[in-house]
Motif scaffolding. Structure first.
Motif, PDB file in Angstrom:
ATOM      1  N   GLY A 174      -5.466   0.349  -7.039  1.00  0.00           N
ATOM      2  CA  GLY A 174      -6.304   1.271  -6.293  1.00  0.00           C
ATOM      3  C   GLY A 174      -7.799   1.030  -6.465  1.00  0.00           C
ATOM      4  N   ARG A 192      -0.428   1.330  -5.618  1.00  0.00           N
ATOM      5  CA  ARG A 192      -1.673   2.065  -5.321  1.00  0.00           C
ATOM      6  C   ARG A 192      -2.380   2.448  -6.607  1.00  0.00           C
ATOM      7  NH1 ARG A 192       0.143   6.344  -0.915  1.00  0.00           N
ATOM      8  NH2 ARG A 192       1.603   6.598  -2.589  1.00  0.00           N
ATOM      9  N   GLU A 193      -1.609   2.871  -7.604  1.00  0.00           N
ATOM     10  CA  GLU A 193      -2.219   3.250  -8.881  1.00  0.00           C
ATOM     11  C   GLU A 193      -2.739   2.024  -9.623  1.00  0.00           C
ATOM     12  OE1 GLU A 193       0.780   5.462 -10.929  1.00  0.00           O
ATOM     13  OE2 GLU A 193       0.440   7.263  -9.719  1.00  0.00           O
ATOM     14  N   ALA A 194      -1.998   0.937  -9.581  1.00  0.00           N
ATOM     15  CA  ALA A 194      -2.391  -0.264 -10.305  1.00  0.00           C
ATOM     16  C   ALA A 194      -3.564  -0.985  -9.642  1.00  0.00           C
ATOM     17  CB  ALA A 194      -1.205  -1.212 -10.425  1.00  0.00           C
ATOM     18  N   ARG A 226       0.816  -1.222   0.000  1.00  0.00           N
ATOM     19  CA  ARG A 226       0.000   0.000   0.000  1.00  0.00           C
ATOM     20  C   ARG A 226       0.844   1.264   0.000  1.00  0.00           C
ATOM     21  NH1 ARG A 226      -3.203  -3.004   3.671  1.00  0.00           N
ATOM     22  NH2 ARG A 226      -2.103  -2.019   5.388  1.00  0.00           N
ATOM     23  N   GLN A 239       3.569   1.790  -1.653  1.00  0.00           N
ATOM     24  CA  GLN A 239       4.206   2.016  -2.948  1.00  0.00           C
ATOM     25  C   GLN A 239       3.215   2.632  -3.933  1.00  0.00           C
ATOM     26  OE1 GLN A 239       7.514   1.571  -3.299  1.00  0.00           O
ATOM     27  NE2 GLN A 239       7.407   1.048  -1.123  1.00  0.00           N
ATOM     28  N   LEU A 240       3.575   3.760  -4.488  1.00  0.00           N
ATOM     29  CA  LEU A 240       2.709   4.493  -5.401  1.00  0.00           C
ATOM     30  C   LEU A 240       2.303   3.657  -6.612  1.00  0.00           C
ATOM     31  CD1 LEU A 240       1.322   7.113  -6.185  1.00  0.00           C
ATOM     32  CD2 LEU A 240       3.454   7.836  -7.256  1.00  0.00           C
ATOM     33  N   VAL A 241       3.230   2.923  -7.175  1.00  0.00           N
ATOM     34  CA  VAL A 241       2.929   2.142  -8.374  1.00  0.00           C
ATOM     35  C   VAL A 241       1.838   1.110  -8.090  1.00  0.00           C
ATOM     36  CG1 VAL A 241       4.739   0.417  -8.042  1.00  0.00           C
ATOM     37  CG2 VAL A 241       3.930   0.922 -10.329  1.00  0.00           C
TER      38      VAL A 241
END
Length: 60
Positions: free
Chosen positions: A58, A54-56, A48, A50-52
């Motif tokens: 989310g 969260r975007e993938a 959670r 890690q931005l990548v």
């Protein structure tokens, strides 16, 4: 949990983090829930953060 993978006479890590991950992954099917739950909760927390991811994931 890392202490279970070390030799009892060694004060430092004896296996690489990758090797430790492989050992934990292999042990998952037979792991008791008391050991499995903290491991999975920590993994979920790290994912959670890690931005990548969260975007993938989310939307899920």
């Amino acid at each position: 949990m890392e202490r279970y993978l070390k030799a009892n006479t060694s004060k430092k890590r004896t296996y690489s983090l990758f090797r430790q991950g492989c050992m934990y992954y292999k042990a998952l099917p037979m792991m008791r829930e008391a050991e499995l739950r903290p491991l999975m909760e920590r993994f979920a927390q790290l994912v959670r953060e890690q931005l990548v991811f969260r975007e993938a994931f989310g939307l899920i």
